[in-house]
Design a protein around this motif. Sequence first.
Motif, short mmCIF file in Angstrom:
data_model
loop_
_atom_site.label_atom_id
_atom_site.label_comp_id
_atom_site.label_asym_id
_atom_site.label_seq_id
_atom_site.Cartn_x
_atom_site.Cartn_y
_atom_site.Cartn_z
N GLY A 1 0.83 -1.20 0.00
CA GLY A 1 0.00 0.00 0.00
C GLY A 1 0.86 1.25 0.00
N HIS A 2 0.22 2.35 -0.34
CA HIS A 2 0.89 3.65 -0.44
C HIS A 2 0.59 4.45 0.81
CE1 HIS A 2 0.95 7.86 -2.31
NE2 HIS A 2 2.20 7.48 -2.19
N TYR A 3 1.58 5.17 1.31
CA TYR A 3 1.41 5.95 2.53
C TYR A 3 1.89 7.37 2.29
CZ TYR A 3 0.95 6.74 7.52
OH TYR A 3 0.55 7.21 8.74
N LYS A 4 1.25 8.30 2.99
CA LYS A 4 1.65 9.71 2.92
C LYS A 4 1.92 10.24 4.32
CE LYS A 4 -1.14 10.65 -1.15
NZ LYS A 4 -2.09 11.56 -1.78
N GLY A 5 2.89 11.14 4.43
CA GLY A 5 3.15 11.81 5.69
C GLY A 5 4.29 11.23 6.51
N ALA A 6 4.77 10.07 6.15
CA ALA A 6 5.89 9.44 6.84
C ALA A 6 6.43 8.34 5.93
CB ALA A 6 5.45 8.84 8.18
N TYR A 7 7.55 7.76 6.32
CA TYR A 7 8.12 6.69 5.50
C TYR A 7 7.20 5.47 5.44
CZ TYR A 7 12.60 9.13 5.50
OH TYR A 7 13.59 10.05 5.31
N VAL B 1 15.28 13.39 -0.88
CA VAL B 1 14.20 12.69 -0.19
C VAL B 1 13.10 13.66 0.22
CG1 VAL B 1 13.61 11.29 1.84
CG2 VAL B 1 15.68 10.79 0.54
N SER B 2 13.50 14.85 0.65
CA SER B 2 12.51 15.87 1.01
C SER B 2 11.66 16.26 -0.20
CB SER B 2 13.22 17.10 1.58
OG SER B 2 12.30 18.12 1.86
N SER B 3 12.29 16.41 -1.33
CA SER B 3 11.56 16.74 -2.56
C SER B 3 10.65 15.59 -2.96
CB SER B 3 12.54 17.05 -3.69
OG SER B 3 13.33 18.16 -3.36
N LEU B 4 11.12 14.35 -2.83
CA LEU B 4 10.28 13.19 -3.13
C LEU B 4 9.10 13.11 -2.17
CD1 LEU B 4 12.88 10.39 -3.94
CD2 LEU B 4 11.35 11.57 -5.53
N ALA B 5 9.34 13.47 -0.91
CA ALA B 5 8.25 13.45 0.08
C ALA B 5 7.16 14.45 -0.31
CB ALA B 5 8.79 13.76 1.47
N ASP B 6 7.55 15.63 -0.74
CA ASP B 6 6.56 16.63 -1.17
C ASP B 6 5.75 16.10 -2.35
OD1 ASP B 6 7.46 18.37 0.79
OD2 ASP B 6 8.69 19.55 -0.60
N TRP B 7 6.42 15.47 -3.30
CA TRP B 7 5.74 14.90 -4.48
C TRP B 7 4.81 13.77 -4.05
CZ3 TRP B 7 6.21 9.92 -6.58
CH2 TRP B 7 5.63 9.75 -7.84
N ASN B 8 5.32 12.85 -3.24
CA ASN B 8 4.55 11.70 -2.76
C ASN B 8 3.32 12.12 -1.97
OD1 ASN B 8 4.67 8.57 -1.98
ND2 ASN B 8 4.20 9.71 -0.13
N ASP B 9 3.48 13.13 -1.13
CA ASP B 9 2.42 13.52 -0.20
C ASP B 9 1.38 14.47 -0.78
OD1 ASP B 9 3.82 11.96 1.57
OD2 ASP B 9 4.56 13.63 2.79
N SER B 10 1.53 14.84 -2.05
CA SER B 10 0.54 15.71 -2.69
C SER B 10 -0.85 15.10 -2.55
CB SER B 10 0.89 15.87 -4.17
OG SER B 10 -0.18 16.46 -4.87
N ASP B 11 -1.84 15.95 -2.29
CA ASP B 11 -3.21 15.47 -2.13
C ASP B 11 -3.70 14.69 -3.34
OD1 ASP B 11 -3.45 16.56 0.39
OD2 ASP B 11 -4.44 18.40 -0.31
N ARG B 12 -3.23 15.06 -4.53
CA ARG B 12 -3.72 14.38 -5.73
C ARG B 12 -2.89 13.17 -6.13
NH1 ARG B 12 -1.34 19.30 -7.48
NH2 ARG B 12 0.08 18.60 -9.07
N ARG B 13 -1.79 12.89 -5.41
CA ARG B 13 -0.94 11.75 -5.75
C ARG B 13 -1.57 10.46 -5.28
NH1 ARG B 13 1.47 13.30 -8.72
NH2 ARG B 13 2.75 14.78 -7.60
N THR B 14 -1.66 9.48 -6.16
CA THR B 14 -2.23 8.19 -5.82
C THR B 14 -1.15 7.11 -5.86
OG1 THR B 14 -2.72 7.59 -8.12
CG2 THR B 14 -4.42 8.86 -6.93
N ALA B 15 -1.49 5.95 -5.32
CA ALA B 15 -0.58 4.81 -5.40
C ALA B 15 -0.28 4.48 -6.85
CB ALA B 15 -1.18 3.60 -4.68
#
Length: 116
Positions: free
Chosen positions: A18-24, A86-100
């Motif tokens: 599964g995909h997670y946002k907000g932490a590793y 990693v910080s930049s990837l976190a911002d991309w990953n955690d975007s509200d519109r980003r899906t698994a």
Amino acid sequence: MTLAEIYLKAAEVIRTNGHYKGAYFGLTEGCVGIELSAAERPVCVAGALSVVICGHPQPWEDDDFDKAAADFASRILTSFDEGNPVSSLADWNDSDRRTAADVIAALEQAAKAVAA
């Protein structure tokens, strides 16, 4: 392990866990109250890369992880913090519109690109 293999395995980790946002990784339980190991929990894109490279979703100092994160960031982001991809990837990953599906597709596209 090649970057292409790392990206494909990271895509599989997200597909499976599964995909997670907000932490590793998320602190969820499996079926019937069975506690999941950290490597079995839902993960962000950096967490997925770390599971593949380090065996755990929270990366520690590892040159292979750093190289994979920087390479992946350079492939999917128009700009990123080269000192901390990693910080930049976190911002991309955690975007509200980003899906698994978005994350999996980006990892698979990066695997194809790096293998070409």
